[in-house]
Design an enzyme around this catalytic site. Sequence first.
Site, PDB file in Angstrom:
ATOM      1  N   GLU A 107       0.847  -1.211   0.000  1.00  0.00           N
ATOM      2  CA  GLU A 107       0.000   0.000   0.000  1.00  0.00           C
ATOM      3  C   GLU A 107       0.868   1.241   0.000  1.00  0.00           C
ATOM      4  OE1 GLU A 107      -2.634   1.718  -0.072  1.00  0.00           O
ATOM      5  OE2 GLU A 107      -4.272   0.298  -0.161  1.00  0.00           O
ATOM      6  N   ARG A 163      -7.792   0.488  13.146  1.00  0.00           N
ATOM      7  CA  ARG A 163      -6.449   0.911  12.730  1.00  0.00           C
ATOM      8  C   ARG A 163      -6.606   1.955  11.641  1.00  0.00           C
ATOM      9  NH1 ARG A 163      -5.451  -0.861   7.559  1.00  0.00           N
ATOM     10  NH2 ARG A 163      -6.054  -2.970   6.937  1.00  0.00           N
ATOM     11  N   ASN A 214      -5.930   3.431   7.920  1.00  0.00           N
ATOM     12  CA  ASN A 214      -5.731   2.871   6.586  1.00  0.00           C
ATOM     13  C   ASN A 214      -5.014   3.934   5.750  1.00  0.00           C
ATOM     14  OD1 ASN A 214      -5.905   0.562   4.977  1.00  0.00           O
ATOM     15  ND2 ASN A 214      -7.625   1.418   3.844  1.00  0.00           N
ATOM     16  N   GLU A 264      -9.862  -5.925   9.621  1.00  0.00           N
ATOM     17  CA  GLU A 264     -10.618  -6.885   8.811  1.00  0.00           C
ATOM     18  C   GLU A 264     -10.407  -8.307   9.322  1.00  0.00           C
ATOM     19  OE1 GLU A 264      -8.511  -5.585   5.262  1.00  0.00           O
ATOM     20  OE2 GLU A 264     -10.426  -5.031   4.362  1.00  0.00           O
ATOM     21  N   ASN A 293     -10.040   5.072   2.417  1.00  0.00           N
ATOM     22  CA  ASN A 293      -9.031   4.684   1.441  1.00  0.00           C
ATOM     23  C   ASN A 293      -8.502   5.870   0.653  1.00  0.00           C
ATOM     24  OD1 ASN A 293      -7.487   2.432   0.716  1.00  0.00           O
ATOM     25  ND2 ASN A 293      -9.308   1.153   0.806  1.00  0.00           N
ATOM     26  N   ASP A 339      -9.848   1.496  -4.237  1.00  0.00           N
ATOM     27  CA  ASP A 339      -8.882   1.464  -3.133  1.00  0.00           C
ATOM     28  C   ASP A 339      -8.034   2.737  -3.161  1.00  0.00           C
ATOM     29  OD1 ASP A 339      -6.903   0.678  -1.256  1.00  0.00           O
ATOM     30  OD2 ASP A 339      -7.342  -1.417  -1.610  1.00  0.00           O
TER      31      ASP A 339
HETATM   32  O1  LIG Z   1      -5.377  -1.741   1.242  1.00  0.00           O
HETATM   33  C1  LIG Z   1      -6.320  -1.301   1.896  1.00  0.00           C
HETATM   34  O2  LIG Z   1      -6.729  -0.173   1.781  1.00  0.00           O
HETATM   35  C2  LIG Z   1      -6.995  -2.187   2.915  1.00  0.00           C
HETATM   36  O3  LIG Z   1      -6.294  -2.082   4.100  1.00  0.00           O
HETATM   37  C3  LIG Z   1      -7.071  -3.593   2.385  1.00  0.00           C
HETATM   38  O4  LIG Z   1      -7.371  -4.484   3.364  1.00  0.00           O
HETATM   39  C4  LIG Z   1      -7.920  -3.767   1.153  1.00  0.00           C
HETATM   40  O5  LIG Z   1      -7.579  -2.844   0.202  1.00  0.00           O
HETATM   41  C5  LIG Z   1      -9.409  -3.779   1.347  1.00  0.00           C
HETATM   42  O6  LIG Z   1      -9.792  -4.945   1.978  1.00  0.00           O
HETATM   43  C6  LIG Z   1     -10.197  -3.667   0.087  1.00  0.00           C
HETATM   44  O7  LIG Z   1     -11.200  -2.816   0.264  1.00  0.00           O
HETATM   45 ZN   LIG Z   2      -6.020   1.117   0.381  1.00  0.00          ZN
END
Ligand SMILES: O=C(O)[C@H](O)[C@@H](O)[C@H](O)[C@H](O)CO
Ligand SMILES: [Zn+2]
Length: 299
Positions: free
Chosen positions: A18, A101, A103, A121, A154, A204
């Site tokens: 990520e 947490r 993201n 998750e 996201n 995402d």
């Molecule tokens: O990368 C991220 O942003 C999340 O932490 C991931 O777990 C996945 O992308 C998500 O499950 C899809 O929606």
């Molecule tokens: Zn993401």
Amino acid sequence: MSSVKIECILPKNCRCGESPVWEETSDSLLFVDIPAKTVCRWDSLTKQVQQVTLDAPVSSVALRQSGGYVATVGTKFCALNWEDQSTVVLATVDKDKKNNRFNDGKVDPAGRYFAGTMAEETAPAVLERHQGSLYSLFADHHVEKYFDQVDISNGLDWSLDHKIFYYIDSLSYSVDAFDYDLQTGQIFNRRSVYKLEEEEQIPDGMCIDAEGKLWVACYNGGRVIRLDPETGKRLQTVKLPVDKTTSCCFGGKDYSEMYVTCARDGMDPEGLLRQPEAGGIFKITGLGVKGICPYPYAG
Ligand SMILES: O=C(O)[C@H](O)[C@@H](O)[C@H](O)[C@H](O)CO
Ligand SMILES: [Zn+2]
């Protein structure tokens, strides 16, 4: 006519890669592997990767004006000293939500570090809903909360004139826009600028290009899509040889290359045989459009 080329430049086996960020001063790509709790730095000249392991899931990393980096670690905004691998907590959020947490996160054009939270998750995209919020860390280390009721906070970025903030809450399957006040860091007037089509799956990570168009990585969709936020139209689809594409950024010489992260977690053994590069870092060239440089955190 440009010819798009896609290559896996780093076979990395990220569980959930990520937050790709280009660091011009070191010709490097920074990224994280969230559940592995690592921040990685890939040197594009030597092709070597260094990594720092932290004590909680690390969901985003960003440059810092005063040197080193900042990262979102668990529910903390932290400063990260790469040389001695030490972290300093700058602020903590969601103290009443033990299962949350951070993201995705990114720095705004004025140097504030925006990041949102989510419930942890149990499987990809399976989680207690409405537990997340969107925050930003100002240069003086105070935190502002924008809204709650977020499922999976996201992708985020700002328009080239800094007047619009783009945001993705993944399970809304929408790319949203807000009016943005750069002076105060306040957001107003939420609306959707693009709804994902079924085969595009889950929106995402996201980044803007030098023409003001948005690039969204589609988790489970194995692609990045280019959107015109003004017309709400999709302009381009670039498919990758992995399904769980998580985020994208521009980097390389003049920001003319795109880097894409992806995940291995949630893939079955058969899927991993079909897509052995899952978890690697991909480079896309020949897009014919450049990106913009990332903003550093001002605090
Ligand atoms: O990368 C991220 O942003 C999340 O932490 C991931 O777990 C996945 O992308 C998500 O499950 C899809 O929606
Ligand atoms: Zn993401």
